[in-house]
Motif scaffolding. Structure first.
Motif, PDB file in Angstrom:
ATOM      1  N   ARG A   4      -5.403   5.759   1.397  1.00  0.00           N
ATOM      2  CA  ARG A   4      -4.616   4.553   1.141  1.00  0.00           C
ATOM      3  C   ARG A   4      -4.908   4.041  -0.265  1.00  0.00           C
ATOM      4  O   ARG A   4      -6.064   3.930  -0.666  1.00  0.00           O
ATOM      5  CB  ARG A   4      -4.939   3.463   2.156  1.00  0.00           C
ATOM      6  CG  ARG A   4      -4.142   2.185   1.960  1.00  0.00           C
ATOM      7  CD  ARG A   4      -4.483   1.153   3.021  1.00  0.00           C
ATOM      8  NE  ARG A   4      -5.830   0.629   2.846  1.00  0.00           N
ATOM      9  CZ  ARG A   4      -6.136  -0.429   2.090  1.00  0.00           C
ATOM     10  NH1 ARG A   4      -5.177  -1.053   1.422  1.00  0.00           N
ATOM     11  NH2 ARG A   4      -7.390  -0.849   1.998  1.00  0.00           N
ATOM     12  N   TYR A   5      -3.835   3.699  -0.988  1.00  0.00           N
ATOM     13  CA  TYR A   5      -3.955   3.157  -2.328  1.00  0.00           C
ATOM     14  C   TYR A   5      -3.188   1.829  -2.386  1.00  0.00           C
ATOM     15  O   TYR A   5      -1.991   1.786  -2.076  1.00  0.00           O
ATOM     16  CB  TYR A   5      -3.369   4.117  -3.374  1.00  0.00           C
ATOM     17  CG  TYR A   5      -3.965   5.507  -3.360  1.00  0.00           C
ATOM     18  CD1 TYR A   5      -5.050   5.821  -4.165  1.00  0.00           C
ATOM     19  CD2 TYR A   5      -3.437   6.493  -2.547  1.00  0.00           C
ATOM     20  CE1 TYR A   5      -5.602   7.099  -4.155  1.00  0.00           C
ATOM     21  CE2 TYR A   5      -3.972   7.773  -2.532  1.00  0.00           C
ATOM     22  CZ  TYR A   5      -5.057   8.064  -3.337  1.00  0.00           C
ATOM     23  OH  TYR A   5      -5.593   9.330  -3.324  1.00  0.00           O
ATOM     24  N   GLY A   6      -3.861   0.772  -2.790  1.00  0.00           N
ATOM     25  CA  GLY A   6      -3.198  -0.514  -2.973  1.00  0.00           C
ATOM     26  C   GLY A   6      -2.551  -0.575  -4.341  1.00  0.00           C
ATOM     27  O   GLY A   6      -3.185  -0.963  -5.325  1.00  0.00           O
TER      28      GLY A   6
ATOM     29  N   ASP B 226      -8.292  -0.670  -2.332  1.00  0.00           N
ATOM     30  CA  ASP B 226      -7.388  -1.816  -2.288  1.00  0.00           C
ATOM     31  C   ASP B 226      -6.770  -2.075  -3.656  1.00  0.00           C
ATOM     32  O   ASP B 226      -7.063  -1.383  -4.643  1.00  0.00           O
ATOM     33  CB  ASP B 226      -8.111  -3.047  -1.752  1.00  0.00           C
ATOM     34  CG  ASP B 226      -9.341  -3.398  -2.584  1.00  0.00           C
ATOM     35  OD1 ASP B 226      -9.442  -2.922  -3.731  1.00  0.00           O
ATOM     36  OD2 ASP B 226     -10.209  -4.137  -2.068  1.00  0.00           O
ATOM     37  N   TYR B 227      -5.947  -3.104  -3.716  1.00  0.00           N
ATOM     38  CA  TYR B 227      -5.200  -3.387  -4.945  1.00  0.00           C
ATOM     39  C   TYR B 227      -6.121  -3.737  -6.107  1.00  0.00           C
ATOM     40  O   TYR B 227      -5.917  -3.268  -7.237  1.00  0.00           O
ATOM     41  CB  TYR B 227      -4.211  -4.523  -4.678  1.00  0.00           C
ATOM     42  CG  TYR B 227      -3.459  -4.992  -5.898  1.00  0.00           C
ATOM     43  CD1 TYR B 227      -2.511  -4.185  -6.515  1.00  0.00           C
ATOM     44  CD2 TYR B 227      -3.728  -6.243  -6.458  1.00  0.00           C
ATOM     45  CE1 TYR B 227      -1.832  -4.609  -7.649  1.00  0.00           C
ATOM     46  CE2 TYR B 227      -3.051  -6.684  -7.586  1.00  0.00           C
ATOM     47  CZ  TYR B 227      -2.102  -5.866  -8.184  1.00  0.00           C
ATOM     48  OH  TYR B 227      -1.438  -6.293  -9.294  1.00  0.00           O
ATOM     49  N   ASP B 228      -7.146  -4.531  -5.858  1.00  0.00           N
ATOM     50  CA  ASP B 228      -8.066  -4.911  -6.936  1.00  0.00           C
ATOM     51  C   ASP B 228      -8.812  -3.700  -7.464  1.00  0.00           C
ATOM     52  O   ASP B 228      -9.040  -3.578  -8.683  1.00  0.00           O
ATOM     53  CB  ASP B 228      -9.054  -5.966  -6.422  1.00  0.00           C
ATOM     54  CG  ASP B 228      -8.377  -7.274  -6.066  1.00  0.00           C
ATOM     55  OD1 ASP B 228      -7.298  -7.538  -6.641  1.00  0.00           O
ATOM     56  OD2 ASP B 228      -8.895  -8.013  -5.219  1.00  0.00           O
ATOM     57  N   THR B 229      -9.197  -2.797  -6.569  1.00  0.00           N
ATOM     58  CA  THR B 229      -9.910  -1.589  -7.003  1.00  0.00           C
ATOM     59  C   THR B 229      -9.023  -0.707  -7.877  1.00  0.00           C
ATOM     60  O   THR B 229      -9.462  -0.196  -8.911  1.00  0.00           O
ATOM     61  CB  THR B 229     -10.404  -0.805  -5.783  1.00  0.00           C
ATOM     62  OG1 THR B 229     -11.236  -1.643  -4.977  1.00  0.00           O
ATOM     63  CG2 THR B 229     -11.179   0.424  -6.200  1.00  0.00           C
TER      64      THR B 229
ATOM     65  N   TRP C  64       0.346   5.339   1.131  1.00  0.00           N
ATOM     66  CA  TRP C  64      -0.521   6.233   1.892  1.00  0.00           C
ATOM     67  C   TRP C  64      -0.180   7.683   1.572  1.00  0.00           C
ATOM     68  O   TRP C  64       0.995   8.019   1.375  1.00  0.00           O
ATOM     69  CB  TRP C  64      -0.348   6.006   3.387  1.00  0.00           C
ATOM     70  CG  TRP C  64      -0.616   4.607   3.856  1.00  0.00           C
ATOM     71  CD1 TRP C  64       0.201   3.521   3.688  1.00  0.00           C
ATOM     72  CD2 TRP C  64      -1.760   4.133   4.571  1.00  0.00           C
ATOM     73  NE1 TRP C  64      -0.356   2.410   4.244  1.00  0.00           N
ATOM     74  CE2 TRP C  64      -1.565   2.755   4.807  1.00  0.00           C
ATOM     75  CE3 TRP C  64      -2.914   4.744   5.044  1.00  0.00           C
ATOM     76  CZ2 TRP C  64      -2.486   1.978   5.484  1.00  0.00           C
ATOM     77  CZ3 TRP C  64      -3.844   3.972   5.717  1.00  0.00           C
ATOM     78  CH2 TRP C  64      -3.634   2.610   5.928  1.00  0.00           C
TER      79      TRP C  64
ATOM     80  N   ASP D 209       0.528  -5.941  -4.983  1.00  0.00           N
ATOM     81  CA  ASP D 209       0.115  -7.066  -4.155  1.00  0.00           C
ATOM     82  C   ASP D 209       1.265  -7.623  -3.336  1.00  0.00           C
ATOM     83  O   ASP D 209       1.108  -8.616  -2.624  1.00  0.00           O
ATOM     84  CB  ASP D 209      -0.489  -8.172  -5.016  1.00  0.00           C
ATOM     85  CG  ASP D 209       0.468  -8.644  -6.107  1.00  0.00           C
ATOM     86  OD1 ASP D 209       1.517  -7.973  -6.302  1.00  0.00           O
ATOM     87  OD2 ASP D 209       0.172  -9.663  -6.749  1.00  0.00           O
TER      88      ASP D 209
ATOM     89  N   ASP E 247       0.828  -1.205   0.000  1.00  0.00           N
ATOM     90  CA  ASP E 247       0.000   0.000   0.000  1.00  0.00           C
ATOM     91  C   ASP E 247       0.861   1.253   0.000  1.00  0.00           C
ATOM     92  O   ASP E 247       1.985   1.262   0.501  1.00  0.00           O
ATOM     93  CB  ASP E 247      -0.915   0.026   1.227  1.00  0.00           C
ATOM     94  CG  ASP E 247      -1.921  -1.119   1.218  1.00  0.00           C
ATOM     95  OD1 ASP E 247      -2.317  -1.528   0.120  1.00  0.00           O
ATOM     96  OD2 ASP E 247      -2.289  -1.602   2.308  1.00  0.00           O
TER      97      ASP E 247
ATOM     98  N   GLU F 261     -10.127   4.636   1.318  1.00  0.00           N
ATOM     99  CA  GLU F 261      -9.153   3.627   0.931  1.00  0.00           C
ATOM    100  C   GLU F 261      -9.567   2.973  -0.380  1.00  0.00           C
ATOM    101  O   GLU F 261     -10.756   2.904  -0.715  1.00  0.00           O
ATOM    102  CB  GLU F 261      -9.029   2.563   2.024  1.00  0.00           C
ATOM    103  CG  GLU F 261      -8.590   3.108   3.366  1.00  0.00           C
ATOM    104  CD  GLU F 261      -8.499   2.017   4.416  1.00  0.00           C
ATOM    105  OE1 GLU F 261      -8.898   0.873   4.114  1.00  0.00           O
ATOM    106  OE2 GLU F 261      -8.041   2.304   5.528  1.00  0.00           O
TER     107      GLU F 261
END
Length: 571
Positions: free
Chosen positions: A337-339, A408-411, A324, A342, A322, A406
């Protein structure tokens, strides 16, 4: 009837006896005669036991008895009121002892937890160094607070002057090839993990973060201490060490608090940011003498931080992949927060001339360049407009308070592959193994990366590509340099660090496994190799350069010993 063996034995005995008699050896002849086997000795008769003397009884004193047993004895003559009062006192005493025990246990647990409140320098300084606090405070009072604004890409050295490039490289080589070891000191007690050179031109002031959460502050050219002996003679003590202080910024003082990154505030050089494996980022102000927490995560190691040239925005990467964003003008609870991966993101860097570009390097073997202006849209509604690539001002068009959320990685992956997210991921450049670091140069045009595939890679990104909204066309570095990056378990990861001096020809430093420091140009040409076999006997894993003086390089090793490289005539 005797056997053949017995007959042969008798013949040999007779033959040997005759031979020995001829030699007049009568004793030997007698020895040949077999002696009868000794009979077993008879067992001795059983002897009667002697009567033991009775032990003399010694008068015993009063036996020790626990307080519980003593208190449990009931005096039949004791009045009920007195007995009740005694029981009440006993319960009160037991409750107090239990409370003290719980307090000691809580103190022991607190000593192992990170500290989140504001801390004064008197609390952070190591034992025995409290008297040096006044010296440290006076050191920062004597220096001015430097201010650094966003510099233009064309400021300072201009790369367009290709005809004079050889001249700039020659001048740079003349300045750096004669650097020698002018100061050495064990600034930290443990392995050096990170370093930052203070921009003050009148001092050689360097900050080192070590494995156990301690920040070492080294004034390498400080006046030496003079000690007068009994005879009145004055002698110099530690002439080549300068002065240094140690502050225990992150807690506990174990490998769980290793300082992964040290950054100097680009607006106020008296303010230092440190990130550590205790999942916190702290800001230490030396004029006020206070260290405060500016960011904290939940049990995720922080690997790297960077601060935008305006001094308002901080970007943080962690071991979960991640990134931030923290607006330093707002409360620390307001974060985004940005994923972006992975796997672990070990390093990130903000473009100093175009702060909307962010480069990340991760264990997924990729180096990625992100457009922050479009990355923020993943947290907003589709109705909000996408900022144009050439938008003025900072990386954000809307108040940062809207980004308290936030993704996540998939988003993020789904967003970058959509039409709305085109131009968010500007580059995804693969390596053969994990990418340990990647940094922009001071002019925001070159990128240097280090990888576990023992290669340094260099990219040159033109201004026209940055101004467009499409993906960068080049997926291959213009130069690859073979360099041993296999540091193993006991050495800090080697990272190629650009010289932050915008006036000099772009160059970077990196430690070498042969106990030297290599300096390369932005084109990948080796300028010089700093080494001293008589004084250096360890890998100089961590390096950094002075922000405005070319002839200053600092390195640190796994034992906490640090070295200043400078011209000898200026010592």
């Amino acid at each position: 009837m005797p056997s053949a063996y017995e007959l042969e034995r008798e013949k040999n005995i007779a033959r040997n006896r005759a031979l020995l008699e001829q030699l007049d050896l009568k004793q030997a002849v007698e020895g040949l005669v077999a002696k009868p086997a000794a009979t077993k000795s008879q067992a001795k008769p059983v002897q009667p036991n002697k009567p033991r003397k009775p032990r003399e009884r010694v008068a015993e004193g009063p036996r020790r008895q626990s307080a519980r047993l003593r208190e449990s004895v009931i005096d039949p003559n004791e009045s009920p009121a007195k007995r009740k009062r005694r029981d009440a006192e006993r319960e009160e005493r037991r409750a107090k002892e239990e409370e003290e025990r719980l307090e000691e246990e809580e103190k022991a647990r607190a000593a192992k937890r990170p500290r989140h409140g504001e801390l004064g320098l008197a609390t952070l300084v190591e034992e025995g160094d409290a008297e040096d606090l006044s010296t440290l405070a006076s050191l920062f009072e004597s220096m001015s607070q430097t201010t650094k604004l966003i510099m233009d890409e064309d400021a300072g050295y201009r790369s367009d002057e290709e005809t004079e490039e050889d001249k700039f490289v020659t001048e740079l080589r003349e300045k750096l090839q004669d650097l020698k070891v002018v100061a050495r000191a064990k600034v930290t007690q443990d392995r050096v993990y990170s370093a930052a050179y203070h921009p003050e031109v009148t001092k050689d002031l360097v900050f080192f973060g070590d494995k156990h959460g301690s920040l070492g502050i080294w004034d390498a050219r400080a006046a030496v201490d003079e000690v007068e002996d009994e005879d009145g003679d004055v002698s110099v003590v530690n002439a080549s060490e300068g002065k240094y202080w140690r502050l225990q910024l992150h807690w506990p003082a174990t490998s769980k608090s290793s300082i992964s990154c040290v950054k100097i505030d680009p607006i106020n050089s008296h303010n230092i940011y440190t990130s550590a494996y205790d999942c916190t980022v702290r800001s230490t102000s030396f004029p006020s003498g206070v260290s405060r927490e500016v960011f904290v995560t939940d049990d995720v190691l922080i690997s790297s931080i960077d601060v935008a040239p305006t001094g308002n925005d901080m970007w943080i990467s962690d071991a979960a992949g991640d990134v931030w964003h923290r607006d330093l003008r707002q409360d620390k609870s307001v974060v985004s927060r940005y994923g972006l991966s992975d796997t672990k993101i070990g390093c990130l860097s903000i473009n100093p001339t175009r702060p909307n570009f962010l480069v990340t390097s991760s264990n997924s073997r990729s180096l990625k360049i992100w457009d922050i202006r479009k990355l923020q849209n993943v947290l907003q509604d589709d109705s909000l407009p996408t900022p144009p690539p050439s938008s003025p001002g900072g990386p954000f068009l809307d108040p940062i308070s809207k980004l308290d959320s936030e993704a996540d990685y998939d988003t993020v992956t789904e967003y970058t592959q959509s039409k709305r997210g085109q131009g968010c991921l500007r580059a995804d450049w693969r390596h053969d193994k994990s990418v340990s670091s990647a940094y922009w140069d001071p002019r925001g045009r070159y990128i240097v990366s280090t990888s576990y595939d023992d290669t340094l890679r260099l990219w040159d990104i033109s201004s026209s590509n940055m101004e467009s909204s499409s993906t960068f066309p080049s997926s291959r570095p213009f130069n690859r340099i073979r360099h041993n990056c296999q540091t193993g378990k006991w050495l800090t990861i080697l990272r190629a660090q650009w010289s932050p001096n915008p006036e000099a020809y772009p160059h970077f430093t990196i430690g070498n496994m042969d106990h030297s420091v290599n300096i390369f140009t932005c084109k990948g040409e080796l300028i010089t190799r700093l080494a001293d076999r008589d004084k250096i006997s360890a890998v100089q894993a961590v390096t950094c350069s002075h922000p405005s003086i070319v002839e200053r390089v600092v390195s640190g090793n796994a034992s906490g010993r640090c070295v200043l490289w400078a011209p000898e005539d200026e010592e």
